[in-house]
Design a protein around this motif. Sequence first.
Motif, PDB file in Angstrom:
ATOM      1  N   ILE A 169     -59.798  58.871 -66.067  1.00  0.00           N
ATOM      2  CA  ILE A 169     -60.443  59.168 -67.355  1.00  0.00           C
ATOM      3  C   ILE A 169     -61.674  58.288 -67.554  1.00  0.00           C
ATOM      4  N   GLU A 170     -61.554  56.995 -67.234  1.00  0.00           N
ATOM      5  CA  GLU A 170     -62.691  56.086 -67.388  1.00  0.00           C
ATOM      6  C   GLU A 170     -63.891  56.584 -66.581  1.00  0.00           C
ATOM      7  N   ASN A 171     -63.645  57.057 -65.374  1.00  0.00           N
ATOM      8  CA  ASN A 171     -64.728  57.599 -64.546  1.00  0.00           C
ATOM      9  C   ASN A 171     -65.311  58.867 -65.156  1.00  0.00           C
ATOM     10  N   ARG A 172     -64.451  59.702 -65.718  1.00  0.00           N
ATOM     11  CA  ARG A 172     -64.925  60.935 -66.351  1.00  0.00           C
ATOM     12  C   ARG A 172     -65.752  60.630 -67.600  1.00  0.00           C
ATOM     13  N   ILE A 173     -65.394  59.590 -68.326  1.00  0.00           N
ATOM     14  CA  ILE A 173     -66.196  59.184 -69.492  1.00  0.00           C
ATOM     15  C   ILE A 173     -67.582  58.738 -69.024  1.00  0.00           C
ATOM     16  N   LYS A 174     -67.623  57.947 -67.955  1.00  0.00           N
ATOM     17  CA  LYS A 174     -68.899  57.443 -67.429  1.00  0.00           C
ATOM     18  C   LYS A 174     -69.845  58.567 -67.046  1.00  0.00           C
ATOM     19  N   VAL A 175     -69.310  59.634 -66.445  1.00  0.00           N
ATOM     20  CA  VAL A 175     -70.172  60.750 -66.022  1.00  0.00           C
ATOM     21  C   VAL A 175     -70.272  61.843 -67.089  1.00  0.00           C
ATOM     22  N   LYS A 176     -69.729  61.535 -68.271  1.00  0.00           N
ATOM     23  CA  LYS A 176     -69.806  62.430 -69.437  1.00  0.00           C
ATOM     24  C   LYS A 176     -69.202  63.816 -69.180  1.00  0.00           C
ATOM     25  N   SER A 177     -68.030  63.816 -68.517  1.00  0.00           N
ATOM     26  CA  SER A 177     -67.342  65.091 -68.309  1.00  0.00           C
ATOM     27  C   SER A 177     -66.062  65.201 -69.137  1.00  0.00           C
ATOM     28  N   TYR A 178     -65.704  64.121 -69.847  1.00  0.00           N
ATOM     29  CA  TYR A 178     -64.493  64.131 -70.674  1.00  0.00           C
ATOM     30  C   TYR A 178     -64.557  62.970 -71.653  1.00  0.00           C
TER      31      TYR A 178
ATOM     32  N   PHE B 144     -51.467  54.103 -81.267  1.00  0.00           N
ATOM     33  CA  PHE B 144     -52.097  55.411 -81.228  1.00  0.00           C
ATOM     34  C   PHE B 144     -51.221  56.395 -81.987  1.00  0.00           C
ATOM     35  N   VAL B 145     -51.861  57.229 -82.820  1.00  0.00           N
ATOM     36  CA  VAL B 145     -51.119  58.247 -83.556  1.00  0.00           C
ATOM     37  C   VAL B 145     -51.590  59.660 -83.213  1.00  0.00           C
ATOM     38  N   GLY B 146     -52.667  59.768 -82.440  1.00  0.00           N
ATOM     39  CA  GLY B 146     -53.150  61.092 -82.081  1.00  0.00           C
ATOM     40  C   GLY B 146     -54.361  61.028 -81.178  1.00  0.00           C
ATOM     41  N   LEU B 147     -54.844  62.207 -80.852  1.00  0.00           N
ATOM     42  CA  LEU B 147     -55.944  62.354 -79.909  1.00  0.00           C
ATOM     43  C   LEU B 147     -56.781  63.564 -80.295  1.00  0.00           C
ATOM     44  N   VAL B 148     -58.093  63.413 -80.197  1.00  0.00           N
ATOM     45  CA  VAL B 148     -59.018  64.545 -80.242  1.00  0.00           C
ATOM     46  C   VAL B 148     -59.817  64.428 -78.956  1.00  0.00           C
ATOM     47  N   ASP B 149     -59.632  65.381 -78.045  1.00  0.00           N
ATOM     48  CA  ASP B 149     -60.373  65.259 -76.792  1.00  0.00           C
ATOM     49  C   ASP B 149     -61.430  66.341 -76.652  1.00  0.00           C
ATOM     50  N   VAL B 150     -62.494  65.956 -75.954  1.00  0.00           N
ATOM     51  CA  VAL B 150     -63.643  66.820 -75.716  1.00  0.00           C
ATOM     52  C   VAL B 150     -63.665  67.073 -74.217  1.00  0.00           C
ATOM     53  N   LYS B 151     -63.490  68.335 -73.837  1.00  0.00           N
ATOM     54  CA  LYS B 151     -63.313  68.675 -72.421  1.00  0.00           C
ATOM     55  C   LYS B 151     -64.059  69.953 -72.079  1.00  0.00           C
ATOM     56  N   ASN B 152     -63.986  70.323 -70.811  1.00  0.00           N
ATOM     57  CA  ASN B 152     -64.660  71.536 -70.328  1.00  0.00           C
ATOM     58  C   ASN B 152     -66.109  71.581 -70.812  1.00  0.00           C
ATOM     59  N   ILE B 153     -66.773  70.452 -70.629  1.00  0.00           N
ATOM     60  CA  ILE B 153     -68.151  70.297 -71.094  1.00  0.00           C
ATOM     61  C   ILE B 153     -69.113  71.034 -70.170  1.00  0.00           C
ATOM     62  N   ASP B 154     -69.991  71.808 -70.758  1.00  0.00           N
ATOM     63  CA  ASP B 154     -71.054  72.505 -70.030  1.00  0.00           C
ATOM     64  C   ASP B 154     -72.375  71.996 -70.591  1.00  0.00           C
ATOM     65  N   TRP B 155     -72.996  71.044 -69.877  1.00  0.00           N
ATOM     66  CA  TRP B 155     -74.230  70.425 -70.352  1.00  0.00           C
ATOM     67  C   TRP B 155     -75.408  71.388 -70.276  1.00  0.00           C
ATOM     68  N   ASN B 156     -75.282  72.472 -69.534  1.00  0.00           N
ATOM     69  CA  ASN B 156     -76.355  73.448 -69.422  1.00  0.00           C
ATOM     70  C   ASN B 156     -76.614  74.134 -70.765  1.00  0.00           C
TER      71      ASN B 156
END
Length: 178
Positions: free
Chosen positions: A56-65, A78-90
């Motif tokens: 995950i840390e690597n994915r954050i660095k390359v802005k893919s998750y 921690f009580v929850g999560l909001v995740d940002v995924k399947n990013i299409d920078w195009n």
Amino acid sequence: MDITFDNYKIDLLSTSEGEAFFDLIDTNRARLEDFFAGTVSKTRTLKDTLEYCVEIENRIKVKSYFPYMITDVYTGQFVGLVDVKNIDWNVPKAELGSFIDSRYEGEGIVSKATNLVVNHIVKEYKFIKLLCRANTRNKGSIAVILKNGFELEGTIRRDYKTTKGEIVDLNYYGKVFD
């Protein structure tokens, strides 16, 4: 990044928080299996979770998750999560997912957190479209999605495989930004 509301803060997951991440997933594993199959499968043990946090840390660095953790400021848990995924920078566009610990359900925490994360990522990363997917049985997620101004765009049939191997339809909800 400093996002806070009520008694909660929102921040990206860091590698040092692997144990807390495991605890959150493990406590809610049964209810997450169907709709967070990928995360559940990668966090079966603490060791698996710690390895996944490095990924995950690597994915954050390359802005893919971007996994935004919701933390109770009083307990530090921690009580929850909001995740940002399947990013299409195009485009740029991304998908959001979220869940709340069962002990905090029904308090509006994940709805508020989702709103704050949406505002942050649209401003920070200039996303012009965000989407959410939800099975029609997942009433809690649908309520969060609609409360945050996403609109039903359609249902994709036989679109997702649950942990138990069931193939289910998913509703797609979208929100566009100028």
